[in-house]
Enzyme design. Sequence first.
Site, PDB file in Angstrom:
ATOM      1  N   ASN A   1       0.806  -1.201   0.000  1.00 56.28           N
ATOM      2  CA  ASN A   1       0.000   0.000   0.000  1.00 56.28           C
ATOM      3  C   ASN A   1       0.859   1.281   0.000  1.00 56.28           C
ATOM      4  O   ASN A   1       2.027   1.233  -0.324  1.00 56.28           O
ATOM      5  CB  ASN A   1      -1.055   0.002   1.100  1.00 56.28           C
ATOM      6  CG  ASN A   1      -2.314   0.688   0.608  1.00 56.28           C
ATOM      7  OD1 ASN A   1      -2.403   1.906   0.637  1.00 56.28           O
ATOM      8  ND2 ASN A   1      -3.263  -0.083   0.096  1.00 56.28           N
ATOM      9  N   ARG A   2       0.232   2.409   0.379  1.00 56.86           N
ATOM     10  CA  ARG A   2       0.844   3.716   0.066  1.00 56.86           C
ATOM     11  C   ARG A   2       1.708   4.297   1.186  1.00 56.86           C
ATOM     12  O   ARG A   2       1.406   4.124   2.362  1.00 56.86           O
ATOM     13  CB  ARG A   2      -0.270   4.713  -0.277  1.00 56.86           C
ATOM     14  CG  ARG A   2      -0.979   4.337  -1.565  1.00 56.86           C
ATOM     15  CD  ARG A   2      -2.176   5.236  -1.859  1.00 56.86           C
ATOM     16  NE  ARG A   2      -2.774   4.851  -3.141  1.00 56.86           N
ATOM     17  CZ  ARG A   2      -3.586   3.800  -3.298  1.00 56.86           C
ATOM     18  NH1 ARG A   2      -3.924   3.056  -2.266  1.00 56.86           N
ATOM     19  NH2 ARG A   2      -4.065   3.503  -4.493  1.00 56.86           N
TER      20      ARG A   2
ATOM     21  N   HIS B   1       2.923   0.106  -3.214  1.00 57.05           N
ATOM     22  CA  HIS B   1       3.365  -1.280  -3.385  1.00 57.05           C
ATOM     23  C   HIS B   1       4.841  -1.424  -3.769  1.00 57.05           C
ATOM     24  O   HIS B   1       5.193  -2.207  -4.658  1.00 57.05           O
ATOM     25  CB  HIS B   1       2.493  -1.983  -4.431  1.00 57.05           C
ATOM     26  CG  HIS B   1       1.045  -2.116  -4.037  1.00 57.05           C
ATOM     27  ND1 HIS B   1       0.628  -2.191  -2.730  1.00 57.05           N
ATOM     28  CD2 HIS B   1      -0.091  -2.189  -4.787  1.00 57.05           C
ATOM     29  CE1 HIS B   1      -0.689  -2.312  -2.691  1.00 57.05           C
ATOM     30  NE2 HIS B   1      -1.163  -2.314  -3.921  1.00 57.05           N
TER      31      HIS B   1
ATOM     32  N   HIS C   1      -1.348 -10.071  -3.237  1.00 59.41           N
ATOM     33  CA  HIS C   1      -2.374  -9.259  -3.906  1.00 59.41           C
ATOM     34  C   HIS C   1      -3.281 -10.071  -4.841  1.00 59.41           C
ATOM     35  O   HIS C   1      -3.617  -9.622  -5.938  1.00 59.41           O
ATOM     36  CB  HIS C   1      -1.685  -8.135  -4.679  1.00 59.41           C
ATOM     37  CG  HIS C   1      -2.495  -6.881  -4.796  1.00 59.41           C
ATOM     38  ND1 HIS C   1      -3.736  -6.838  -5.381  1.00 59.41           N
ATOM     39  CD2 HIS C   1      -2.250  -5.617  -4.385  1.00 59.41           C
ATOM     40  CE1 HIS C   1      -4.197  -5.599  -5.345  1.00 59.41           C
ATOM     41  NE2 HIS C   1      -3.320  -4.836  -4.739  1.00 59.41           N
TER      42      HIS C   1
ATOM     43  N   TYR D   1      -6.550 -11.384  -6.484  1.00 56.07           N
ATOM     44  CA  TYR D   1      -7.937 -10.937  -6.660  1.00 56.07           C
ATOM     45  C   TYR D   1      -8.786 -12.206  -6.762  1.00 56.07           C
ATOM     46  O   TYR D   1      -8.542 -13.045  -7.635  1.00 56.07           O
ATOM     47  CB  TYR D   1      -8.118 -10.187  -7.980  1.00 56.07           C
ATOM     48  CG  TYR D   1      -7.501  -8.818  -8.101  1.00 56.07           C
ATOM     49  CD1 TYR D   1      -6.117  -8.633  -8.039  1.00 56.07           C
ATOM     50  CD2 TYR D   1      -8.312  -7.701  -8.341  1.00 56.07           C
ATOM     51  CE1 TYR D   1      -5.561  -7.373  -8.203  1.00 56.07           C
ATOM     52  CE2 TYR D   1      -7.755  -6.437  -8.512  1.00 56.07           C
ATOM     53  CZ  TYR D   1      -6.383  -6.277  -8.438  1.00 56.07           C
ATOM     54  OH  TYR D   1      -5.831  -5.038  -8.617  1.00 56.07           O
TER      55      TYR D   1
ATOM     56  N   ASP E   1     -11.724   0.351  -0.526  1.00 58.56           N
ATOM     57  CA  ASP E   1     -10.275   0.318  -0.759  1.00 58.56           C
ATOM     58  C   ASP E   1      -9.632   0.890   0.500  1.00 58.56           C
ATOM     59  O   ASP E   1      -8.978   1.924   0.475  1.00 58.56           O
ATOM     60  CB  ASP E   1      -9.921   1.158  -1.996  1.00 58.56           C
ATOM     61  CG  ASP E   1      -8.467   0.980  -2.416  1.00 58.56           C
ATOM     62  OD1 ASP E   1      -7.740   0.239  -1.731  1.00 58.56           O
ATOM     63  OD2 ASP E   1      -8.064   1.597  -3.428  1.00 58.56           O
TER      64      ASP E   1
ATOM     65  N   GLN F   1      -6.478  -4.928   4.009  1.00 59.33           N
ATOM     66  CA  GLN F   1      -6.950  -3.993   2.993  1.00 59.33           C
ATOM     67  C   GLN F   1      -7.987  -4.747   2.163  1.00 59.33           C
ATOM     68  O   GLN F   1      -7.647  -5.714   1.485  1.00 59.33           O
ATOM     69  CB  GLN F   1      -5.779  -3.538   2.103  1.00 59.33           C
ATOM     70  CG  GLN F   1      -6.122  -2.492   1.058  1.00 59.33           C
ATOM     71  CD  GLN F   1      -6.110  -1.060   1.606  1.00 59.33           C
ATOM     72  OE1 GLN F   1      -5.641  -0.822   2.717  1.00 59.33           O
ATOM     73  NE2 GLN F   1      -6.629  -0.120   0.840  1.00 59.33           N
TER      74      GLN F   1
ATOM     75  N   GLU G   1      -5.992  -8.101   1.400  1.00 57.25           N
ATOM     76  CA  GLU G   1      -4.545  -7.989   1.588  1.00 57.25           C
ATOM     77  C   GLU G   1      -4.245  -7.791   3.066  1.00 57.25           C
ATOM     78  O   GLU G   1      -4.480  -6.720   3.607  1.00 57.25           O
ATOM     79  CB  GLU G   1      -4.020  -6.796   0.785  1.00 57.25           C
ATOM     80  CG  GLU G   1      -4.361  -6.834  -0.694  1.00 57.25           C
ATOM     81  CD  GLU G   1      -4.374  -5.436  -1.312  1.00 57.25           C
ATOM     82  OE1 GLU G   1      -3.345  -4.760  -1.321  1.00 57.25           O
ATOM     83  OE2 GLU G   1      -5.449  -5.012  -1.790  1.00 57.25           O
TER      84      GLU G   1
HETATM   85  C1  GLA Z   1      -4.391  -1.827  -3.453  1.00 57.52           C
HETATM   86  C2  GLA Z   1      -4.676  -0.387  -3.310  1.00 57.52           C
HETATM   87  C3  GLA Z   1      -5.600   0.047  -4.378  1.00 57.52           C
HETATM   88  C4  GLA Z   1      -5.036  -0.277  -5.738  1.00 57.52           C
HETATM   89  C5  GLA Z   1      -4.733  -1.729  -5.812  1.00 57.52           C
HETATM   90  C6  GLA Z   1      -4.049  -2.093  -7.095  1.00 57.52           C
HETATM   91  O1  GLA Z   1      -5.457  -2.582  -3.077  1.00 57.52           O
HETATM   92  O2  GLA Z   1      -5.197  -0.048  -2.058  1.00 57.52           O
HETATM   93  O3  GLA Z   1      -5.851   1.403  -4.265  1.00 57.52           O
HETATM   94  O4  GLA Z   1      -3.883   0.451  -5.961  1.00 57.52           O
HETATM   95  O5  GLA Z   1      -3.927  -2.121  -4.752  1.00 57.52           O
HETATM   96  O6  GLA Z   1      -4.686  -1.604  -8.216  1.00 57.52           O
END
Ligand code: GLA
Length: 401
Positions: A127-128, A153, A227, A229, A301, A338, A366
């Site tokens: 994440n950020r 990431h 990560h 999906y 998100d 997340q 996540e």
């Molecule tokens: C994470 C982030 C999202 C996005 C995805 C990848 O889940 O929180 O905002 O960036 O990864 O697309």
Amino acid sequence: MKTKYRILRLLSLFLIGIIVKCKNVENKKGEYNSDMKERELVESRGGVEIKKSDFGKTSDGKIVEKYSVSNASGLEMNVINYGGIITSLKIPDKNGKYEDVVLGLDNIKDYEDGSPYFGAIIGRYGNRIANAKFSLDGKDYKLDANNGPNSLHGGKKGFDKVIWNVEPNSGENEASLKLSYMSPDGEGGFPGNLQITVTYTLNSNNELYVNYEATTDEKTVINLTQHTYFNLTGDFSKKVLDHIVEINADSFLPVNKTLIPTGKLKPVAGTPFDFTEPKTISKGITQENSNEQLNIGGGFDHSWILNKENKEVAFAASAYEPESGRFMEVYTSEPAIQFYTGNFLDGSLPAKGGGEYEKRSGFCMETQHYPDSPNQENFPSTILKPGETYTSETSYKFSVK
Ligand code: GLA
């Protein structure tokens, strides 16, 4: 008598010669058989098997290998050494029909050209990190800004884009892939040579364990995650809105416009973020326009703060897809999860088996520390020092009901 003996001796030598020759042909056939080369059995014990084949070549010419891991009940997971990506995972529905339930791409080029982290290992920092910078002991570190002003990431070339070393192993009732990578000092802007191992273990109880370990030679920050999906319908043309989700969290982290946590924890009670009782994803998301946080995220998100103590492994979340009966439970040692509802998928990526991945055709769970922890003193620490070992465990249990 002597002549008879000689003839017999010659005959037997001749016969032995023919047998050896035939065997050689057989050997040669085995060695050079094209099928064998494409899909080679590398581990087999009890009901578990690991096979290895080529997946393709990266744009800079590196061979990408694919490992197919299967258990006795028929679950099959494919993992490539590029990004440690889980490219497919086949699990049964309530009628015993096996289908792939994870989003992925058909070839390495598509992964390199712009995968939204499908199935990948994420690091150094999941994440950020706000404004792509942080400081440690008074020293400032500048990271790759790859998501607006922020670092996401791990930056431009995170662990999702590197080649991992893979060591397959099999135990009594399980097969595992031990992935390792040495991230050099300064990669993505982060300090310290970081040695990482991520082990995927698939066992006969239809559980997938992901165990992370890392050490560093300089004080640094770390936040690893996976990560994948999921779409438990097994049909990627369907959205995940009808999945019934539970999250074991009484609070979550509201974010600002660039998806960085504001620093405050907000109780989920009375908000669309309350998944303490199982409910469909759509039930929460329909409030997108009236709820500021859903509006910023374009759906869910956010980081949910799990109801658990420190590093104990506890139930984090689950997802149930009523039509197929598929049920997935997630357990983790991490403090947060997340939950991301594929909000940035926009129909531009080709789906496996045809069609495109549309918005909300997959969701991620996540498990990790909080986003932007290096800049937020009140969040649990993500610092790793030399001499310490970072450990983290998450497991996914698949069943039907
Ligand atoms: C994470 C982030 C999202 C996005 C995805 C990848 O889940 O929180 O905002 O960036 O990864 O697309």
